[in-house]
Design a protein around this motif. Structure first.
Motif, mmCIF file in Angstrom:
data_model
loop_
_atom_site.group_PDB
_atom_site.id
_atom_site.type_symbol
_atom_site.label_atom_id
_atom_site.label_comp_id
_atom_site.label_asym_id
_atom_site.label_seq_id
_atom_site.Cartn_x
_atom_site.Cartn_y
_atom_site.Cartn_z
ATOM 1 N N SER A 114 -18.282 74.795 111.625
ATOM 2 C CA SER A 114 -17.053 74.138 111.208
ATOM 3 C C SER A 114 -15.864 75.020 111.569
ATOM 4 O O SER A 114 -15.766 76.166 111.134
ATOM 5 C CB SER A 114 -17.053 73.870 109.700
ATOM 6 N N THR B 274 -15.202 72.584 105.903
ATOM 7 C CA THR B 274 -16.196 73.568 105.449
ATOM 8 C C THR B 274 -16.383 73.482 103.945
ATOM 9 O O THR B 274 -17.516 73.403 103.438
ATOM 10 C CB THR B 274 -15.746 74.994 105.815
ATOM 11 N N ILE C 162 -18.196 70.292 102.937
ATOM 12 C CA ILE C 162 -19.627 70.325 103.248
ATOM 13 C C ILE C 162 -20.379 71.078 102.154
ATOM 14 O O ILE C 162 -21.462 70.665 101.712
ATOM 15 C CB ILE C 162 -19.873 70.959 104.626
ATOM 16 N N LEU D 242 -18.718 62.367 105.943
ATOM 17 C CA LEU D 242 -19.581 63.551 105.804
ATOM 18 C C LEU D 242 -20.803 63.229 104.959
ATOM 19 O O LEU D 242 -21.907 63.718 105.233
ATOM 20 C CB LEU D 242 -18.792 64.701 105.175
ATOM 21 N N PHE E 196 -24.547 63.921 106.459
ATOM 22 C CA PHE E 196 -25.495 64.834 105.824
ATOM 23 C C PHE E 196 -26.429 64.139 104.836
ATOM 24 O O PHE E 196 -27.099 64.807 104.048
ATOM 25 C CB PHE E 196 -24.739 65.964 105.117
#
Length: 202
Positions: free
Chosen positions: A55, A61, A64, A149, A153
């Motif tokens: 990232s 970041t 995440i 995101l 993920f």
């Protein structure tokens, strides 16, 4: 009179295990492939959840990590300060000047970048590594990026919870500042940058 035979014990155990596996996490399995269009208008197809991520955008970041996917991060910039776990990751350089050599060495399958990282985009163009630009210019963009995101993920539930929390916090702030007359409200500008001065937004 017909009688129903009970299924063998092995079959019952197998069914029970399958049901437990399906209900265990509350989060669906990665629905491959995941297709998204990023802020640059690029269509990105992910055949599986990324395992080696770099990232170059500190806000992404942090998000995440909040989603619980911090273990996937293998590299970030020295601008990343939150959460404390960022100190355990490899630093690939600055926000504007990441090292292409360091990026290559990490062999990422996904790089999150910004429009300012054109050199990175040009260098990795045509390679197997996926480049994803999730620019944020509004609160609506923020919500969309969090949900994107969550899909990348395989954490849609966590993404929804984060969005709901942010909405509640903003509503709380709105209720507080409603008591302040418009002419008495302060306007704030944040200045940041090491290589050059810049500010979030326009």
């Amino acid at each position: 009179m017909r009688t129903c035979k009970r299924p063998p014990l092995k079959s019952l155990c197998l069914i029970a295990l399958l049901l437990l596996a399906e209900a265990g996490s509350g989060t669906p399995l990665f629905a491959a492939p995941v297709t998204l269009t990023d802020s640059a208008g690029t269509t990105v197809v992910l055949e599986k959840a990324p395992e080696r991520v770099v990232s170059l955008v500190p806000s992404l970041t942090e998000m995440i990590f909040r989603l619980g996917a911090g273990d996937c991060l293998v590299g970030l910039t020295y601008r990343d300060t939150l959460p404390p776990e960022v100190n355990q990751k490899v630093i690939v350089g600055g926000f504007l000047t990441p090292s292409l050599t360091h990026l290559e060495a990490l062999d990422p399958d996904v790089i999150f970048l910004s429009p300012l990282n054109q050199e990175v985009r040009d260098h990795f163009a045509g390679q197997s590594c996926r480049l994803i630009d999730l620019e944020c210019r509004s609160i609506a963009d923020l919500y969309r990026n969090i949900e994107t995101l969550g899909g990348i993920f395989d954490r849609p539930v966590q993404a929804g919870e984060i969005v709901a929390q942010i909405r509640n916090e903003l509503q709380h702030i709105t209720r507080k500042i409603e008591k302040i007359a418009p002419e008495n409200r302060r306007r704030v500008m944040r200045i940041m940058g090491r290589e050059q001065l810049m500010t979030p937004g326009e």
